[in-house]
Design a protein around this motif. Structure first.
Motif, PDB file in Angstrom:
ATOM      1  N   ASN A 149      -5.142   1.123  17.518  1.00  0.00           N
ATOM      2  CA  ASN A 149      -4.896   0.211  18.625  1.00  0.00           C
ATOM      3  C   ASN A 149      -3.579   0.584  19.294  1.00  0.00           C
ATOM      4  OD1 ASN A 149      -4.352  -1.929  20.399  1.00  0.00           O
ATOM      5  ND2 ASN A 149      -5.290  -3.437  19.047  1.00  0.00           N
ATOM      6  N   SER A 151      -2.104  -0.750  22.570  1.00  0.00           N
ATOM      7  CA  SER A 151      -2.185  -1.696  23.684  1.00  0.00           C
ATOM      8  C   SER A 151      -0.772  -2.003  24.167  1.00  0.00           C
ATOM      9  CB  SER A 151      -2.868  -2.992  23.243  1.00  0.00           C
ATOM     10  OG  SER A 151      -4.206  -2.750  22.858  1.00  0.00           O
ATOM     11  N   TYR A 153       0.939  -3.781  27.645  1.00  0.00           N
ATOM     12  CA  TYR A 153       0.782  -4.370  28.976  1.00  0.00           C
ATOM     13  C   TYR A 153       1.644  -3.615  29.979  1.00  0.00           C
ATOM     14  CZ  TYR A 153       0.168  -7.890  32.595  1.00  0.00           C
ATOM     15  OH  TYR A 153      -0.162  -8.536  33.758  1.00  0.00           O
ATOM     16  N   ALA A 177      -6.790   3.279  31.231  1.00  0.00           N
ATOM     17  CA  ALA A 177      -6.361   3.127  29.834  1.00  0.00           C
ATOM     18  C   ALA A 177      -6.842   4.271  28.946  1.00  0.00           C
ATOM     19  CB  ALA A 177      -6.866   1.791  29.288  1.00  0.00           C
ATOM     20  N   SER A 212      -8.638  -1.541  30.310  1.00  0.00           N
ATOM     21  CA  SER A 212      -8.592  -1.550  28.842  1.00  0.00           C
ATOM     22  C   SER A 212      -9.980  -1.185  28.347  1.00  0.00           C
ATOM     23  CB  SER A 212      -8.168  -2.922  28.289  1.00  0.00           C
ATOM     24  OG  SER A 212      -9.069  -3.936  28.701  1.00  0.00           O
ATOM     25  N   ALA A 229      -5.256  -0.417  25.829  1.00  0.00           N
ATOM     26  CA  ALA A 229      -5.197  -1.494  26.818  1.00  0.00           C
ATOM     27  C   ALA A 229      -3.905  -1.426  27.609  1.00  0.00           C
ATOM     28  CB  ALA A 229      -5.325  -2.853  26.134  1.00  0.00           C
ATOM     29  N   LYS A 230      -4.062  -1.597  28.941  1.00  0.00           N
ATOM     30  CA  LYS A 230      -2.917  -1.693  29.834  1.00  0.00           C
ATOM     31  C   LYS A 230      -2.867  -3.056  30.520  1.00  0.00           C
ATOM     32  CE  LYS A 230      -2.228   2.046  32.383  1.00  0.00           C
ATOM     33  NZ  LYS A 230      -0.927   2.549  31.883  1.00  0.00           N
ATOM     34  N   THR A 233      -1.792  -7.028  25.568  1.00  0.00           N
ATOM     35  CA  THR A 233      -1.006  -6.384  24.520  1.00  0.00           C
ATOM     36  C   THR A 233      -1.321  -6.995  23.163  1.00  0.00           C
ATOM     37  OG1 THR A 233       1.224  -5.604  23.943  1.00  0.00           O
ATOM     38  CG2 THR A 233       1.016  -7.905  24.634  1.00  0.00           C
TER      39      THR A 233
END
Length: 325
Positions: A149, A151, A153, A177, A212, A229-230, A233
């Motif tokens: 993962n 992630s 933001y 992403a 994401s 993911a962008k 978070t």
């Protein structure tokens, strides 16, 4: 290595203070767009770069430069790497190598036909902690599940929602992403397990770009989930689970800062073996050696790895119905 650097953006500004700690890499040139030339001259003075160029052909014609570092937006990697190879330069190209596997195959054939170094700058493959994870995999018994993962933001996501599309979220420039964050997860997994038998990308798509997504990689005996993911978070970590124990990677897969190996009985051992604080240091030490020794065996090995990664990317993009470039 006498290096010509392409670009003046964020990655270059992060790269320059690090590379000054590797004395055997000479900063021979910096390519800038005309609009960024003032920034380029500031960087030139700060980091003692020999020459600033605003014309790529002029940089490629400079015999003082033997290697080009492509640190441009994703959509430009193929074009600029190809021009450098045609000019007889060795090439280090930022991730993702290209937008599609076909472009990488062409670059590979061109480089090998001319006996030129071509290699992808992908941090995790060269970090000492990653090599330790590869070494310790057998201690986990039969592998069953891997979850990665990454992630984070993005402040650019707020601008994207407001209608301003910057390169990070521009499908024409190879944003999204998958190509920004999940690409590290793909490299991490492929470096451990090789090519998967099946790829599926479950993406959250807004205005034709994945903000994401969950990438599912299937292996004969192992199931893998890669999250990038962008637009949201989470605590960033990865786990590798086997019948005899597990490995927990603390932090993102691009830095592999430390990991904990946990045995069946609960005994936990922490590892933090990276020799340098900067994530890019180990890879550029390796690249300098590869260029200096003309180590084409390692070049071919790493190109094969990158080709597997790009094959996964192609399948992921098709699975999600995306179009990049």
């Amino acid at each position: 290595m006498r290096l010509g650097i392409l670009g003046t953006g964020k990655i270059v500004q992060e790269f320059l203070p690090m590379v000054k700690t590797i004395p055997s890499i000479e900063l021979a040139g910096l390519l800038s767009t005309p609009r960024s030339v003032e920034r380029a001259h500031d960087l030139q003075q700060q980091y003692q770069i020999a020459t600033v160029y605003t014309d790529y052909a002029t940089l490629l014609a400079d015999a003082a430069i033997d290697t080009v570092y492509v640190a441009l937006p994703n959509s430009l990697h193929y074009q600029y790497a190809k021009q450098a190879l045609l000019a007889g330069k060795k090439v280090i190209c930022e991730k993702p190598f290209t937008l599609v596997a076909e472009q990488l195959a062409e670059l590979k054939d061109l480089a090998l036909s001319r006996d030129l170094v071509l290699i992808e700058a992908i941090t995790n493959q060269y970090l000492e902690n990653y090599q330790a994870i590869r070494r310790d995999l057998p201690d986990l018994g039969k592998l069953k599940i891997i979850e990665c993962n990454y992630s984070q933001y993005s402040s650019r996501y707020d601008q994207f929602k407001a209608g301003t599309v910057l390169p990070a979220f521009d499908p024409k420039l190879g944003g999204g992403a998958l190509m920004d964050l999940n690409i590290y997860n793909i490299h991490f997994v492929v470096g451990l397990l090789g090519a998967p038998t099946h790829v599926q990308y479950l993406a959250n798509v807004e205005r034709n770009i994945d903000t994401s997504g969950i990438l599912v990689l299937t292996y004969p005996d192992v199931k893998v989930v890669c999250i990038g993911a962008k637009d949201c978070t989470s605590p960033v970590r990865s786990t590798i689970q086997g019948t005899d124990g597990s490995i927990v990677l603390n932090g993102p897969t691009n830095t592999v800062e430390s990991f904990t190996k946990v045995a069946h009985d609960g005994t936990a051992t922490d590892y933090a073996g990276n020799q340098a604080a900067h994530r890019m240091h180990a890879e550029f030490v390796a690249f300098e050696r590869i260029v200096a020794e003309h180590d084409m065996a390692t070049v071919k090995q790493q190109l094969a790895h990158s080709e597997t990664v790009m094959a996964v990317v192609d399948q992921a993009v098709a699975s999600a119905g995306l179009k990049l470039g």
